[in-house]
Design an enzyme around this catalytic site. Structure first.
Site, short mmCIF file in Angstrom:
data_model
loop_
_atom_site.label_atom_id
_atom_site.label_comp_id
_atom_site.label_asym_id
_atom_site.label_seq_id
_atom_site.Cartn_x
_atom_site.Cartn_y
_atom_site.Cartn_z
N HIS A 10 -9.76 -17.31 30.96
CA HIS A 10 -9.69 -15.89 31.33
C HIS A 10 -8.24 -15.44 31.15
O HIS A 10 -7.38 -16.23 30.72
CB HIS A 10 -10.19 -15.69 32.77
CG HIS A 10 -9.55 -16.63 33.76
ND1 HIS A 10 -8.20 -16.60 34.05
CD2 HIS A 10 -10.07 -17.64 34.50
CE1 HIS A 10 -7.93 -17.52 34.95
NE2 HIS A 10 -9.04 -18.18 35.23
N ALA A 11 -7.98 -14.19 31.54
CA ALA A 11 -6.65 -13.62 31.29
C ALA A 11 -5.54 -14.40 32.01
O ALA A 11 -4.39 -14.41 31.55
CB ALA A 11 -6.64 -12.15 31.70
N GLY A 12 -5.88 -15.04 33.14
CA GLY A 12 -4.87 -15.85 33.84
C GLY A 12 -4.41 -17.01 32.99
O GLY A 12 -3.20 -17.26 32.83
N HIS A 13 -5.36 -17.73 32.39
CA HIS A 13 -4.98 -18.83 31.49
C HIS A 13 -4.16 -18.30 30.31
O HIS A 13 -3.16 -18.90 29.91
CB HIS A 13 -6.24 -19.49 30.89
CG HIS A 13 -7.14 -20.19 31.88
ND1 HIS A 13 -8.40 -19.73 32.16
CD2 HIS A 13 -6.97 -21.31 32.61
CE1 HIS A 13 -8.97 -20.55 33.03
NE2 HIS A 13 -8.13 -21.51 33.33
N ASP B 247 -3.28 -22.18 41.85
CA ASP B 247 -3.49 -23.53 42.38
C ASP B 247 -2.16 -24.03 42.93
O ASP B 247 -1.54 -24.95 42.38
CB ASP B 247 -4.02 -24.44 41.27
CG ASP B 247 -5.36 -23.95 40.76
OD1 ASP B 247 -6.37 -24.25 41.40
OD2 ASP B 247 -5.39 -23.23 39.75
N SER C 18 -10.66 -16.64 38.09
CA SER C 18 -11.00 -18.05 38.16
C SER C 18 -12.21 -18.29 37.26
O SER C 18 -13.10 -17.43 37.17
CB SER C 18 -11.37 -18.42 39.61
OG SER C 18 -12.04 -19.65 39.64
N ARG D 159 -14.56 -20.15 37.90
CA ARG D 159 -15.74 -20.22 38.78
C ARG D 159 -16.29 -18.83 39.09
O ARG D 159 -17.44 -18.72 39.53
CB ARG D 159 -15.42 -20.97 40.07
CG ARG D 159 -15.29 -22.48 39.86
CD ARG D 159 -15.14 -23.21 41.18
NE ARG D 159 -15.05 -24.65 40.98
CZ ARG D 159 -13.92 -25.31 40.70
NH1 ARG D 159 -12.78 -24.65 40.59
NH2 ARG D 159 -13.91 -26.61 40.54
N GLY E 225 -10.79 -25.00 30.46
CA GLY E 225 -11.58 -24.07 29.66
C GLY E 225 -12.19 -22.95 30.49
O GLY E 225 -11.78 -22.70 31.61
N GLN F 165 -11.66 -35.35 38.68
CA GLN F 165 -11.12 -34.50 39.75
C GLN F 165 -12.19 -33.73 40.52
O GLN F 165 -11.87 -32.93 41.40
CB GLN F 165 -10.06 -33.55 39.20
CG GLN F 165 -10.59 -32.38 38.39
CD GLN F 165 -9.46 -31.57 37.80
OE1 GLN F 165 -8.73 -32.04 36.95
NE2 GLN F 165 -9.28 -30.34 38.27
P1 AMP Z 1 -8.06 -24.54 35.31
O1 AMP Z 1 -8.66 -24.33 33.95
O2 AMP Z 1 -8.77 -23.81 36.40
O3 AMP Z 1 -7.78 -25.98 35.61
O4 AMP Z 1 -6.62 -23.84 35.26
C1 AMP Z 1 -5.68 -24.16 34.26
C2 AMP Z 1 -4.37 -23.51 34.64
O5 AMP Z 1 -4.52 -22.10 34.71
C3 AMP Z 1 -3.87 -23.99 36.02
O6 AMP Z 1 -2.46 -24.20 35.96
C4 AMP Z 1 -4.24 -22.82 36.89
O7 AMP Z 1 -3.42 -22.71 38.05
C5 AMP Z 1 -4.02 -21.65 35.96
N1 AMP Z 1 -4.76 -20.48 36.44
C6 AMP Z 1 -6.04 -20.46 36.89
N2 AMP Z 1 -6.36 -19.23 37.33
C7 AMP Z 1 -5.26 -18.47 37.17
C8 AMP Z 1 -4.96 -17.09 37.45
N3 AMP Z 1 -5.84 -16.27 38.00
N4 AMP Z 1 -3.71 -16.63 37.14
C9 AMP Z 1 -2.79 -17.47 36.59
N5 AMP Z 1 -3.01 -18.77 36.30
C10 AMP Z 1 -4.23 -19.27 36.58
#
Ligand code: AMP
Length: 288
Positions: A34-37, A152, A189, A191, A31, A61
């Protein structure tokens, strides 16, 4: 988008979809999207009939309890962003739903070398927790494709290994998506939401140092470049866990680069108590 709180209900729904011949893409997240997700959601939507996202801040984790307590939660905004991106199904489970027997007796996975280096070394138990939740989520969703972020990088390797040791490599494919960045280069991220203005302004230094190493890497010892990058970060107020060059296939650390081996440069560092990670690949394809 249909929201599920119970894993059995989602599992039943997806079993029927699978019988109807639907191809299922899965994006596991914690959760604070952001745009990466969202780029992962869009990749899944374009490659599958159904896209499932999970949002679960996985206590197993977090090796640092304070990091878990402070992990950002923006659930209403997340739901809206998922709807806009065309996500079909969202799993929002409780801890009890994911770990019905509690956190005390979860399985242990043989992750070998991956658990002793970089993130594995600096976050003891972290990848066991990642595998515990992903193993459980894969049982619930049973997807054809799982979408992960290069951000990651080591986690992608760990999940690849999880598929191998749980006998799923034939059934599930991983798609690794490039890291999305802010205009100044900082890797997006969840964070980052915790960075104050001063820390946010400094945080981009991680990306800049990785770029410097990338541009200056020559065959021979990697130590001088890595030491210089570390010193620069320390001078700017970071506490550095590592800056490293590793082989991009098995993540073995490269002390002496032969000029040919496909490599990745990785860093993890704290600014104002917030731990950020990033990595850059040499010109190469993420999904071979
Ligand atoms: P998280 O919510 O941080 O566990 O991330 C969920 C998924 O989103 C994981 O596969 C991350 O590697 C991916 N993710 C996180 N940050 C980015 C980003 N900046 N660009 C692309 N994917 C991302």
């Amino acid at each position: 988008m249909i929201l599920f709180k119970h894993s059995d209900a989602l599992n039943d729904y997806l079993a029927k979809s699978r019988r109807d011949g639907k191809r299922i893409g899965f994006v596991p997240t914690m959760g604070a999207l952001h745009a990466g997700h969202i780029s992962l959601i869009r990749a899944s939507v374009s490659g599958n009939d159904l896209t499932v996202c999970s949002i679960f801040v996985n206590p197993a984790q977090f090796n640092d309890p304070a990091d878990f307590e402070k992990y950002p939660v923006t659930i209403n905004e997340d739901i809206q962003a998922l709807e806009e991106a065309g996500c079909d199904l969202l799993l929002l489970p409780s801890v009890k739903e994911i770990y019905p027997d509690g956190l005390g007796s979860l399985p242990h996975y043989d992750l070998g070398y991956l658990e002793s280096i970089l993130e594995g070394k600096f976050r003891p138990g972290h990848f066991q927790g990642v595998c515990q939740v992903v193993d459980r989520l894969l049982d619930i969703v049973n997807p054809d494709m799982v979408y992960l972020g290069q951000k990651d990088f080591q986690q992608c390797k760990v999940i690849g290994r999880l598929l191998a040791i749980t006998g799923r490599t034939e059934d599930i494919r991983l798609h690794i998506h490039p890291t999305l960045r802010e205009p100044d280069g900082l890797a997006m991220s969840s964070r980052n939401l915790r960075l104050d203005t001063t820390a946010r302004a400094k945080a981009t230094a991680i990306y800049r140092q990785l770029m410097d190493v990338l541009h200056q890497l020559q065959p021979g010892s990697t130590a001088p470049l890595l030491e210089a990058a570390t010193s620069q970060l320390v001078a700017q107020g970071f506490r550095v866990d590592y800056v490293a060059v590793a082989a991009s296939d098995d993540l073995s650390l490269i002390d002496n680069w032969d000029g040919k081996r496909e490599a990745v440069i990785l860093a993890a560092a704290y600014i104002n108590g917030i731990r950020l990670i990033d990595n850059l690949l040499f010109n190469q394809s993420l999904n071979s």
